[in-house]
Design an enzyme around this catalytic site. Structure first.
Site, short mmCIF file in Angstrom:
data_model
loop_
_atom_site.label_atom_id
_atom_site.label_comp_id
_atom_site.label_asym_id
_atom_site.label_seq_id
_atom_site.Cartn_x
_atom_site.Cartn_y
_atom_site.Cartn_z
N ASP A 1 4.23 5.16 -2.78
CA ASP A 1 5.16 4.14 -2.33
C ASP A 1 6.26 4.00 -3.37
O ASP A 1 6.01 4.17 -4.57
CB ASP A 1 4.45 2.79 -2.13
CG ASP A 1 5.20 1.87 -1.18
OD1 ASP A 1 4.71 1.65 -0.05
OD2 ASP A 1 6.28 1.37 -1.56
N ARG B 1 4.19 -3.04 -5.94
CA ARG B 1 3.14 -2.84 -4.93
C ARG B 1 2.07 -1.88 -5.47
O ARG B 1 0.87 -2.14 -5.35
CB ARG B 1 3.77 -2.28 -3.65
CG ARG B 1 2.79 -1.79 -2.58
CD ARG B 1 2.05 -2.92 -1.94
NE ARG B 1 1.33 -2.49 -0.74
CZ ARG B 1 0.33 -3.16 -0.20
NH1 ARG B 1 -0.08 -4.30 -0.74
NH2 ARG B 1 -0.26 -2.72 0.89
N THR C 1 9.72 1.40 10.84
CA THR C 1 10.83 1.84 11.68
C THR C 1 11.42 0.60 12.35
O THR C 1 11.08 0.28 13.49
CB THR C 1 10.38 2.87 12.73
OG1 THR C 1 9.13 2.46 13.31
CG2 THR C 1 10.21 4.25 12.12
N CYS D 1 6.25 -4.62 15.92
CA CYS D 1 5.90 -3.76 17.07
C CYS D 1 6.48 -4.26 18.38
O CYS D 1 7.43 -3.69 18.90
CB CYS D 1 4.38 -3.63 17.18
SG CYS D 1 3.64 -2.58 15.92
#
Length: 428
Positions: A31, A36, A82, A257
């Site tokens: 990442d 993180r 995305t 989503c």
């Protein structure tokens, strides 16, 4: 050849997947977010999807921000976000950047598997050329691709990555078998091998488009029933006595989503010369629900005799859904903005969301419970976190003034308990 797996992107999708693969195979979690990676190395997952004990079980998993550590891998799984941009168009920037990263370390015989939600054709039309350009290799000769759409449900401790059936696919029949067998080795629920990458991409994007349309129908019905003066939940309970009635509920549709994926499908359809009507109509309804709830809140406050300018409104919950810390595409933020534009002073509380992220993403300052105003004019129960719904109603309504307004977006509370306190109740 032994599988050495690289997971590109360690968010809500990538980390649970990396942990499962890291129990069986040498796995590198990559990442670009340094803090993180540092937190994961210390055994803490800020998304709350994987606890410390589960992280320790992945004995073959290591974490890095160093691209050089990916070169020894032969299977790359891309799990980056995305999103959509401000014009509701797909933003493939994270996917393109991840493909560049993989392309720089790709070797002959390697397989790149994408899990990020895209429109049908994106893997081969957008990602493959980037891989070829940065690796100098030829697709389906020197390297191969697969697509296996993520099916993570943030905050859901029952439906986990291993217990949800996985759709798989590959760029050749042989690669499709390899990809399918790879996932079968960790997915206890089994797999479904699609005939092509494009079919697998389409399957993913319509899963959430279907849910979006069903919720849009419930939201439109809620608006109609409000005008008829009848309670939406009572209607749905009555209709639900028929065996084949689907149990969808109205609400704010956000997240990474359901509120995003339909735009990927409509984008591709319009490129092909077809202008979707039903899908776009559903999106318009769901995108407008935050404003609708804000308007209804103001109406109820006026009916209760409240002066709107300067009215104190408490909003409970900011995340896009209950019992998770995910703030991506939260429609509660839109609700807050609408209330502020009416002149209200809005105070937001969320026991799970990260205060720093809320401020960075939406400019919203999260308040501790003791920082909420007393004698508030209204409380909007926006997200039904268990930490709210398991509280006694008296505790939940403690900051509300006598005869204040309580807005129950998800119909999560017993109406009698709310109205018994003297509060005005409205629910979607």
């Amino acid at each position: 050849m032994k599988n050495k797996i690289a997971i590109i992107g360690l968010g809500y999708v990538g980390l649970p997947l990396a942990v499962e693969f890291g129990k069986k195979y040498p796995t590198t979690g990559f990442d670009i977010n340094g803090p993180r990676i540092a937190a994961l190395i210390s055994g803490h997952d800020s998304t709350l999807e994987v606890d410390e004990a589960e992280l320790k079980q992945a004995t073959q998993l290591n974490y890095t921000t160093d691209i050089e550590q990916l070169k020894s891998c032969n299977i790359y799984i891309v799990t980056v976000p995305t999103p959509i941009d401000s014009h509701k168009r797909p933003d493939l920037t994270p996917l393109e950047k991840a493909s560049e990263t993989v392309g720089k370390v790709l070797s002959k015989g390697d397989i790149v598997i994408y899990e990020s939600t895209v429109y049908p054709g994106a893997t081969e039309e957008v990602c493959v050329p980037i891989l070829e350009r940065h690796s100098g290799l030829t697709f389906n000769k020197d390297f191969y691709c697969g697509y296996s759409p993520e099916r993570i449900n943030p905050g859901d401790k029952e439906h986990r990555v291993t217990t949800i059936k996985k759709v798989t696919s590959g760029s050749t029949p042989e690669i499709a078998d390899i990809v399918d067998n790879l996932y079968k080795s960790i997915i206890t629920a089994g797999t479904h091998k699609a005939s092509s990458i494009k079919v697998a991409e389409a399957a993913k994007v319509i899963e959430n488009t279907q849910r979006d349309l069903n919720i849009a129908l419930m939201n439109e019905l809620a608006i109609i029933f409000e005008r008829l003066g009848i309670d939406t939940l009572e209607v749905l309970k009555a209709a639900g006595t028929k065996w084949n009635f689907l149990p969808f509920r109205p609400g704010l549709v956000g997240g990474h989503c359901i509120g995003v994926d339909p735009y990927y499908l409509t984008h591709k359809a319009e490129i092909l010369g077809y202008h979707p009507q039903v899908i776009q109509a559903g999106r318009r309804i769901n995108d407008g629900m935050a404003a609708y709830v804000a308007q209804q809140t103001i109406k109820q406050m006026i009916r209760s005799g409240t002066n709107i300018r300067g009215a104190k409104v408490i909003v409970l919950g900011l995340t896009f859904k209950e019992n998770c810390s995910d703030l991506r595409n939260s429609k509660v933020a839109d609700l807050v903005k609408e209330l502020q534009e009416f002149g209200c002073e809005v105070y937001v509380h969320d026991p799970l969301a990260e205060a720093e992220q809320a401020l960075h993403e939406y400019g919203i300052t999260l308040r501790e419970w003791h920082q909420l105003p007393q004698n508030a004019d209204a409380i909007v129960a926006a997200v039904s976190h268990a930490k709210y719904t398991t509280q006694p109603v008296a505790n939940l309504l403690a900051p509300l003034k006598r005869c204040g307004v309580f807005i129950d977006i998800k119909s999560a509370y017993m109406p009698e308990a709310i109205t018994a306190t003297g509060a005005y109740l409205w629910r979607l």
